[in-house]
Design an enzyme around this catalytic site. Structure first.
Site: not given
Length: 479
Positions: A173, A226, A230, A248, A282, A383
């Site tokens: 996905k 992500g 999550t 990650e 990231c 972040e």
């Protein structure tokens, strides 16, 4: 444009006929629709993957490798088309997609096409007991790959390539915000001769389609890139099902600059490590710490360079900073600017919404540099994932190391120094999974990639990810 799911080698509509609007960040307009897939769509994709697994997993490695190499060639052949689609979907400059995102997607398939031919079993002779042990590395079966919106095809293929190279079949996905190049990949898979069902692409929301992949009892491994929150939800759902997990997640990476650095090279690279892809990587160095003796000079030179970055439409060759990925994300980043100011940060430049003539509804903002006097502020600890960096002076190696390690994240760090002893000390002591010294984003795909603490679990890249996508089985023979 209507995007469809890619299941069992065919483009198909979602079973419930639900659709999601797809927005172009450059102008804020709806330019297509994507499937609002559910657990039913994931189940159909799983059945297709399960059916394909037996024949794909026993296909000779050399044959799997040839298919992946053909797919890499096809991505390169379609460079212009894919780059334009990536830019339209994500808001990044076309020139960035052409030079980084799409070439790296091709490289991912080419690298793992070769790596799988070198991925060997191990054997151990048990001397004196007349026995030999050998360890097989067998594909898991059907695995789930869920990728983010910041580097859409780049990170989508970073997961898929090693999974199918190792003999697995995939239910994948992409982000619902940037689905276009993943959709286009299905067509290239067919042309490359990838058997139907080996790769299945299901579009939709994370809390529906993504959750269905994570919770499916027979999808035995999940690779996710992500946000940290999550990732925590995925871990809590997957743990009772004993799935393998590679997560990650976020980063709040320090960029540590000592006065003995190569100043010109540092300044150029720091500009890029701060604002590449609108700061939506990231690995961006969003916390910049500068040794006290160099601080004032750096502040003047860096702000001057940032103020001269060209903000514009992604199709403009002169654009350095394109559009942020969505309206919601733009609002979030701008909110952090206000939070930083409320907490005592000094906005040295940028941090405002920008209107591009002819594209008034696009999601643009000027890159921001915020001077902070303490690392305890939210701008230095959370972040932001946008074109925002903080700068702060330090006096000693011990001080900056303590500050750098204090955050909850531990993905990467950049160190600028020409002192070899300091390089070794800092590289060993800093808490992260990746350290760059006098460079940034210089990647060798053979090396392990990933972070510690809230930045994730597990490692991608090289043989590390091939180990993740296989199960070891030891066989002991007495002779």
């Amino acid at each position: 444009m209507i995007i469809q799911n890619f299941i069992n080698g065919q483009y198909v509509d979602p079973i419930a006929d639900g659709w999601i609007d797809n927005y172009c960040p450059a102008d804020g307009e709806v330019y297509g629709k994507i499937p609002d897939s559910s657990a039913d769509d994931v189940e159909v994709a799983y059945i297709a993957a399960r059916s394909a697994f037996k024949s794909w997993s026993i296909l000779p490695v050399e044959e799997r490798s040839k298919i992946l190499l053909r797919l890499a060639d096809l991505i390169e052949d379609n460079l212009e088309r894919l780059a334009e689609a990536e830019s339209e979907d994500n808001g990044k400059p076309v020139k960035l997609a052409k030079t980084v995102d799409i070439p790296r997607a091709a490289q991912n398939f080419r690298f793992f096409a070769h790596a799988i031919t070198q991925f060997s079993s191990e054997s151990h002779e048990t001397v004196g007991l007349d026995a030999i042990n050998y360890t097989l590395r067998q594909p898991i079966g059907v695995v789930g790959c869920i990728s983010p919106w910041n580097l859409p095809l780049y990170l989508f293929t970073w997961k898929i390539a090693p999974a199918i190279a190792a003999g697995n079949c995939v239910v994948a996905k992409p982000s619902e915000i940037t689905p276009l190049t993943a959709h286009m990949l299905g067509e290239l898979c067919d042309k490359a001769g990838l058997p139907s069902g080996v790769l299945n692409i299901v579009h939709g929301y994370g809390h529906k389609a993504g959750q269905a992949i994570v919770e499916h009892p027979d999808i035995k491994a999940i690779s996710f890139t992500g946000g940290t929150q999550t990732g925590a939800k995925i871990a809590s759902a997957a743990a009772p099902l004993f799935k393998k997990l590679s997560l990650e997640l976020g980063g709040k990476n320090p960029n540590i600059i000592f006065a003995d650095c190569d100043y010109k090279n540092m300044l150029e690279t720091t500009l890029r490590s701060s604002f590449a892809n609108q700061g939506q990587i990231c690995l961006c160095g969003s916390r910049i710490f500068i040794e006290q003796d160099l601080y004032e000079q750096f502040k003047i030179d860096f702000v001057d360079r940032v103020e001269n970055l060209q903000i514009g439409h992604p199709n403009d060759e002169n654009t350095d900073i394109g559009a942020l990925v969505s309206s919601d994300h733009l609002d979030k980043v701008l909110d952090y600017i206000e939070i930083a100011k409320e907490e005592g940060g000094k906005l040295l430049c940028g941090g405002e919404r920008v209107i591009i003539k002819g594209f008034d509804q696009g999601y643009y903002m000027s890159p921001a540099v915020i001077e902070v006097s303490t690392d305890e502020c939210r701008a230095n600890r959370e972040e932001i994932f946008g074109p925002v960096v903080t700068i702060m002076p330090f006096k000693s190696e011990e001080e900056v190391l303590n500050i750098a390690n204090k955050v909850d994240y531990g993905l990467s760090a950049t160190i600028w120094t020409n002192d070899l002893n300091r390089t070794m000390r800092m590289s060993h002591a800093i808490h992260c999974g990746i350290v760059w010294v006098n460079t940034w984003m210089l990647r060798d795909l053979r090396t392990p990639f990933g972070g510690i603490k809230n930045s994730g679990v597990g490692r991608e890249g090289g043989f590390e990810v091939l180990r993740f996508f296989t199960e070891p089985k030891n066989v002991c023979i007495k002779y």
